[in-house]
Scaffold this active site. Structure first.
Site, PDB file in Angstrom:
ATOM      1  N   GLY A 246     -90.758  36.078 -21.509  1.00  0.00           N
ATOM      2  CA  GLY A 246     -89.692  35.163 -21.896  1.00  0.00           C
ATOM      3  C   GLY A 246     -89.272  34.180 -20.817  1.00  0.00           C
TER       4      GLY A 246
ATOM      5  N   GLU B  10     -94.403  41.176 -19.043  1.00  0.00           N
ATOM      6  CA  GLU B  10     -95.278  40.638 -20.096  1.00  0.00           C
ATOM      7  C   GLU B  10     -95.104  39.139 -20.312  1.00  0.00           C
ATOM      8  OE1 GLU B  10     -94.707  44.455 -23.168  1.00  0.00           O
ATOM      9  OE2 GLU B  10     -93.557  42.621 -23.424  1.00  0.00           O
TER      10      GLU B  10
ATOM     11  N   GLY C 275     -96.064  35.394 -21.230  1.00  0.00           N
ATOM     12  CA  GLY C 275     -97.097  34.686 -21.977  1.00  0.00           C
ATOM     13  C   GLY C 275     -97.011  33.214 -21.623  1.00  0.00           C
ATOM     14  N   ARG C 276     -95.972  32.588 -22.152  1.00  0.00           N
ATOM     15  CA  ARG C 276     -95.753  31.151 -21.951  1.00  0.00           C
ATOM     16  C   ARG C 276     -95.847  30.747 -20.481  1.00  0.00           C
ATOM     17  NH1 ARG C 276     -92.562  28.074 -25.377  1.00  0.00           N
ATOM     18  NH2 ARG C 276     -91.600  29.963 -26.205  1.00  0.00           N
TER      19      ARG C 276
ATOM     20  N   ARG D 185     -95.110  22.463 -31.909  1.00  0.00           N
ATOM     21  CA  ARG D 185     -93.803  22.805 -31.333  1.00  0.00           C
ATOM     22  C   ARG D 185     -92.722  21.743 -31.540  1.00  0.00           C
ATOM     23  NH1 ARG D 185     -92.697  23.671 -26.700  1.00  0.00           N
ATOM     24  NH2 ARG D 185     -91.320  25.429 -26.988  1.00  0.00           N
TER      25      ARG D 185
ATOM     26  N   TYR E 292     -89.690  23.558 -33.398  1.00  0.00           N
ATOM     27  CA  TYR E 292     -88.500  23.907 -32.596  1.00  0.00           C
ATOM     28  C   TYR E 292     -87.758  22.672 -32.091  1.00  0.00           C
ATOM     29  CZ  TYR E 292     -91.342  28.195 -31.930  1.00  0.00           C
ATOM     30  OH  TYR E 292     -92.118  29.311 -32.096  1.00  0.00           O
TER      31      TYR E 292
ATOM     32  N   CYS F 254     -98.787  14.095 -43.921  1.00  0.00           N
ATOM     33  CA  CYS F 254     -97.847  13.660 -44.963  1.00  0.00           C
ATOM     34  C   CYS F 254     -96.570  14.480 -44.936  1.00  0.00           C
ATOM     35  CB  CYS F 254     -98.514  13.792 -46.325  1.00  0.00           C
ATOM     36  SG  CYS F 254    -100.155  13.092 -46.313  1.00  0.00           S
ATOM     37  N   GLU F 255     -95.798  14.364 -43.838  1.00  0.00           N
ATOM     38  CA  GLU F 255     -94.523  15.062 -43.677  1.00  0.00           C
ATOM     39  C   GLU F 255     -93.718  14.224 -42.698  1.00  0.00           C
ATOM     40  OE1 GLU F 255     -93.432  18.579 -44.108  1.00  0.00           O
ATOM     41  OE2 GLU F 255     -95.264  19.370 -45.013  1.00  0.00           O
TER      42      GLU F 255
ATOM     43  N   TYR G  43     -98.389  28.614 -27.271  1.00  0.00           N
ATOM     44  CA  TYR G  43     -97.834  28.450 -28.621  1.00  0.00           C
ATOM     45  C   TYR G  43     -98.182  27.083 -29.195  1.00  0.00           C
ATOM     46  CZ  TYR G  43     -95.406  32.582 -27.005  1.00  0.00           C
ATOM     47  OH  TYR G  43     -95.130  33.811 -26.485  1.00  0.00           O
TER      48      TYR G  43
HETATM   49  C1  LIG Z   1     -93.925  37.105 -27.293  1.00  0.00           C
HETATM   50  C2  LIG Z   1     -93.765  38.302 -26.467  1.00  0.00           C
HETATM   51  C3  LIG Z   1     -93.915  38.229 -25.075  1.00  0.00           C
HETATM   52  C4  LIG Z   1     -94.188  36.949 -24.338  1.00  0.00           C
HETATM   53  O1  LIG Z   1     -93.140  36.010 -24.420  1.00  0.00           O
HETATM   54  P1  LIG Z   1     -93.223  34.667 -23.556  1.00  0.00           P
HETATM   55  O2  LIG Z   1     -91.966  33.943 -23.893  1.00  0.00           O
HETATM   56  O3  LIG Z   1     -94.438  33.927 -23.995  1.00  0.00           O
HETATM   57  O4  LIG Z   1     -93.286  35.061 -22.128  1.00  0.00           O
HETATM   58  C5  LIG Z   1     -93.801  39.406 -24.355  1.00  0.00           C
HETATM   59  N1  LIG Z   1     -93.548  40.582 -24.961  1.00  0.00           N
HETATM   60  C6  LIG Z   1     -93.382  40.688 -26.303  1.00  0.00           C
HETATM   61  C7  LIG Z   1     -93.132  42.008 -26.898  1.00  0.00           C
HETATM   62  C8  LIG Z   1     -93.486  39.551 -27.099  1.00  0.00           C
HETATM   63  O5  LIG Z   1     -93.316  39.660 -28.416  1.00  0.00           O
END
Ligand SMILES: *Cc1c(COP(=O)(O)O)cnc(C)c1O
Length: 421
Positions: A244, A281, A283-284, A320, A324, A350-351, A379
């Protein structure tokens, strides 16, 4: 001051043009829309995460849903990262780069039985359980397979991460995780089941968070709960604080203070009653600013109120902004010295929601010019679709002066491949 390297650390400007590492983006002028990833940039973020947590026993799990391309997964595997997954499809992708799932965590609120079975059969490191019913399902499947299921429980620490409501996941009304009260009953149940092994605890409070405070608040609440578990005779081996971490998309965004977060988390864990291994964890954070999307302006159209740059990439390629209202920085490939104008940068779909940027100030461009859309790694391709029967874009990975195709552009046959005539 605008520094484009904030959006891509391996960006260079040469001959007034934007390069990714040593590659001139004009190389791809007849292949737009295209996603261009940089290995140097990915390594930059890998090292940032490794360095931040180097003073504590930490394992990093890349959240596959941010971008699941198996060539990118391979880079994270080579960096000794594990994977955080949310579906059988993602587990399958991991199994394309790893022999088993010993470095993989399986999360998600709605896992099907066949998904749980697939995870257990491939020796998943832990299943992040999100409800009592799921816990019983995991137990039944583990019993059937005669295989002990290592689990962690996703708690909802009820903190407000102050981000977009679609990506806040730990408010009281959220569908994710369980309350500490419910979690206690689940751990007590798991402890007396032969085929369940409660190994850890997990929270993930949302995405695109810039404040450190909500993470620390969630950590403190969770550690207090881990103490309660200890008193009941349940000792865990890891705490997973999710992902996150915020990413800079706009010149106005801050840079997420990862070192501050890491130091505060490590300090709390070092002071804790017993040793807990730390899992994170992201991701982004690892992939967003390692990639650009290149698109071509097909037409420029003006009416009394607006100027539109109509591009060959739309919301199906780059969802995105529509989804969002997200800001992505966009620059002409040629860093021209033209005066600026305010335009809507839109796609061909077409939106009316099909836009890359609204009321955006940009140096005046011509038709056929190329635009560089930044922060396109997370994403974006993972949320791309075939809407309007458009073909999903090509992806390439740059390593210095080398260009590797990591996903071919789809072709017309791909569109109807699964349709039965
Ligand atoms: C989506 C997700 C992440 C990664 O979130 P990011 O904002 O991309 O860092 C980590 N753990 C869980 C359980 C998730 O669902």
């Amino acid at each position: 001051m605008l520094n484009l390297k904030d959006f891509l650390p391996s960006l260079r400007i040469k001959d007034n043009k934007i390069f990714v590492e040593s590659v001139d983006l004009e190389t791809f002028k007849d292949e737009t829309p295209i996603f261009v990833y940089s290995k140097e940039a990915i390594n930059f973020y890998i090292n940032k995460v490794k360095n931040a947590f180097k003073n504590y026993d930490t394992k990093v799990f890349y959240a596959v849903k941010a971008n699941p391309n198996i060539n990118l997964l391979k880079i994270f595997r080579d960096a000794d990262f594990g994977f955080d997954t949310v579906s059988k499809g993602e587990l399958f992708r991991v199994l394309n780069v790893e022999k088993n799932l010993k470095n993989t965590i399986f999360s998600g609120v709605g896992k099907r039985k066949d998904e749980i079975e697939y995870a257990l059969k491939n020796n998943i490191l832990a299943i992040n359980v999100e409800s009592f019913s799921e816990l019983k399902t995991v137990k039944n499947i583990a019993e059937k397979l005669k295989k002990v299921a290592d689990i962690s429980i996703r708690v909802n620490p009820e903190v407000n991460p102050k981000t977009h409501p679609y990506i806040s996941t730990a408010l009281k009304k959220s569908k994710f995780g369980v309350s500490f009260k419910e979690a206690l009953e689940m751990y007590m149940y798991a402890r007396q089941e032969k085929f369940l092994n409660p190994l850890g605890i997990h929270f993930h409070i949302g995405s695109q968070i810039f404040e450190v405070e909500p993470f620390i608040e969630a950590l403190e609440k969770t550690l207090n709960f881990v103490k309660v578990l200890k008193e009941k005779g349940i000792t865990l081996s890891f705490i997973d604080i999710g992902g996150g971490w915020g990413v800079k998309y706009s010149p106005k965004d801050k840079v997420f203070p990862l070192e501050v977060l890491a130091n505060k988390v490590i300090e709390k864990l070092k002071k804790f009653d017993y040793f807990l291994k730390l899992f994170v964890e992201p991701g982004r954070y690892l992939i967003a600013n390692t990639c650009i999307m290149l698109t071509k302006i097909l037409y420029i159209k003006k009416n009394e109120e607006k100027t539109f740059y109509i591009c060959d990439a739309g919301m199906n390629d780059f969802p995105r902004p529509s989804l969002y209202k997200a800001y992505h920085h966009i620059e002409p490939l040629y860093q021209n010295k033209n005066e600026e104008e305010i335009v809507d940068i839109v796609g061909p779909i077409c939106e009316s929601g099909d836009f890359l940027a609204l009321d955006r100030k940009i140096k005046k461009c011509r038709e056929e010019e190329l635009l560089v859309c930044f922060s396109a790694g997370a994403y974006t391709m993972s949320m791309a679709s075939n809407y309007n029967s458009r073909l999903r874009a090509k992806e390439v990975l740059i390593d210095k002066d080398k260009i590797k195709v990591i996903r071919e552009r789809e072709n017309l046959e791909d569109l109807i491949r699964k349709e039965i005539f």
